[in-house]
Design a protein around this motif. Structure first.
Motif, PDB file in Angstrom:
ATOM      1  N   GLN A   1       0.774  -1.215   0.055  1.00 18.59           N
ATOM      2  CA  GLN A   1       0.016  -0.001   0.038  1.00 18.59           C
ATOM      3  C   GLN A   1       0.855   1.055  -0.051  1.00 18.59           C
ATOM      4  O   GLN A   1       0.412   2.525  -0.395  1.00 18.59           O
ATOM      5  N   PHE A   2       1.987   1.440   0.513  1.00 21.82           N
ATOM      6  CA  PHE A   2       3.007   2.142   0.368  1.00 21.82           C
ATOM      7  C   PHE A   2       4.209   2.138  -0.185  1.00 21.82           C
ATOM      8  O   PHE A   2       4.804   1.097  -0.138  1.00 21.82           O
ATOM      9  N   SER A   3       4.640   3.176  -0.656  1.00 25.40           N
ATOM     10  CA  SER A   3       6.131   3.291  -1.385  1.00 25.40           C
ATOM     11  C   SER A   3       7.214   3.045  -0.116  1.00 25.40           C
ATOM     12  O   SER A   3       6.980   3.181   0.951  1.00 25.40           O
ATOM     13  N   GLU A   4       8.267   3.261  -0.701  1.00 23.30           N
ATOM     14  CA  GLU A   4       9.373   2.786   0.340  1.00 23.30           C
ATOM     15  C   GLU A   4       9.608   4.038   1.297  1.00 23.30           C
ATOM     16  O   GLU A   4       9.750   4.168   2.384  1.00 23.30           O
ATOM     17  N   GLN A   5       9.395   5.486   0.288  1.00 21.14           N
ATOM     18  CA  GLN A   5       9.601   6.802   1.175  1.00 21.14           C
ATOM     19  C   GLN A   5       8.187   6.621   2.184  1.00 21.14           C
ATOM     20  O   GLN A   5       8.483   7.032   3.255  1.00 21.14           O
ATOM     21  N   GLU A   6       7.190   6.369   1.568  1.00 19.90           N
ATOM     22  CA  GLU A   6       5.885   6.423   2.443  1.00 19.90           C
ATOM     23  C   GLU A   6       6.124   5.582   3.820  1.00 19.90           C
ATOM     24  O   GLU A   6       5.492   5.791   4.647  1.00 19.90           O
ATOM     25  N   THR A   7       6.683   4.433   3.441  1.00 17.99           N
ATOM     26  CA  THR A   7       6.894   3.553   4.475  1.00 17.99           C
ATOM     27  C   THR A   7       7.879   4.025   5.543  1.00 17.99           C
ATOM     28  O   THR A   7       7.619   3.931   7.053  1.00 17.99           O
ATOM     29  N   VAL A   8       8.848   4.680   5.144  1.00 20.11           N
ATOM     30  CA  VAL A   8       9.871   5.057   5.981  1.00 20.11           C
ATOM     31  C   VAL A   8       9.037   6.421   6.820  1.00 20.11           C
ATOM     32  O   VAL A   8       9.037   6.391   8.099  1.00 20.11           O
ATOM     33  N   ASN A   9       8.352   7.297   6.223  1.00 16.18           N
ATOM     34  CA  ASN A   9       7.582   8.185   6.836  1.00 16.18           C
ATOM     35  C   ASN A   9       6.500   7.602   7.782  1.00 16.18           C
ATOM     36  O   ASN A   9       6.444   8.181   8.645  1.00 16.18           O
ATOM     37  N   LEU A  10       5.752   6.710   7.486  1.00 21.38           N
ATOM     38  CA  LEU A  10       4.839   6.239   8.141  1.00 21.38           C
ATOM     39  C   LEU A  10       5.512   5.514   9.623  1.00 21.38           C
ATOM     40  O   LEU A  10       4.979   5.599  10.764  1.00 21.38           O
ATOM     41  N   THR A  11       6.356   4.823   9.417  1.00 26.18           N
ATOM     42  CA  THR A  11       7.145   4.222  10.703  1.00 26.18           C
ATOM     43  C   THR A  11       7.938   5.634  11.583  1.00 26.18           C
ATOM     44  O   THR A  11       7.800   5.196  12.651  1.00 26.18           O
TER      45      THR A  11
END
Length: 153
Positions: A114-124
């Motif tokens: 559901q999330f790009s790599e960048q979005e995954t880092v931002n979410l985390t």
């Protein structure tokens, strides 16, 4: 309950740094509604009344519905959340409870679908930051405002 200290007064520069991370996440492109759901869910998991109060009020101001807020702690059993929100909420629980979950591969795969790599880092980072705020608020016994109910004549 009585607050232990005014932590904003005690260490303003430290808290400004944490606020700067919050501001970066808000500007990262993650949906504001998703950010508020994550903050509220982490607050529920941590049992922070001050934070639950603050984040549900913020979510309402941004257009979140009462029903979705009421059902957030049972999100798995409700059709009200998108697949993207479900992935974020599962990741929020896994990362918030990391000593128990160790961020399982299956949940990570849901997030990555559901999330790009960048979005995954931002979410985390969002999850880590909101949990840092919980530790501060709970440790220093932050107390939410109490609204007095108007009397009926």
């Amino acid at each position: 309950m009585k607050p232990r200290m005014n932590y904003y007064q005690a260490a303003p520069d430290t808290l400004k740094a944490l606020i700067a991370v919050d501001d970066q996440i808000k500007a990262s492109g993650l949906e504001q509604s998703l950010i508020e759901l994550v903050k509220t869910r982490a607050s529920q998991i941590n049992g922070c009344a001050f934070c639950i109060n603050m984040h549900t009020e913020d979510a309402r101001k941004r257009g979140e519905t009462e029903q979705r807020l009421y059902l957030l702690n049972a999100w798995r059993e409700s059709p009200l959340y998108t697949d993207r929100e479900r992935a974020a909420l599962a990741w929020t629980e896994a990362v918030t409870l990391i000593s128990e979950t160790h961020a399982p591969d299956d949940i990570y795969e849901q997030v990555r679908a559901q999330f790009s790599e960048q979005e995954t880092v931002n979410l985390t980072t969002l999850i880590g930051t909101i949990n840092a705020w919980k530790r501060i608020a709970i440790s220093f016994r932050a107390v939410h405002p109490v609204k007095v109910k108007a009397s009926v004549a």
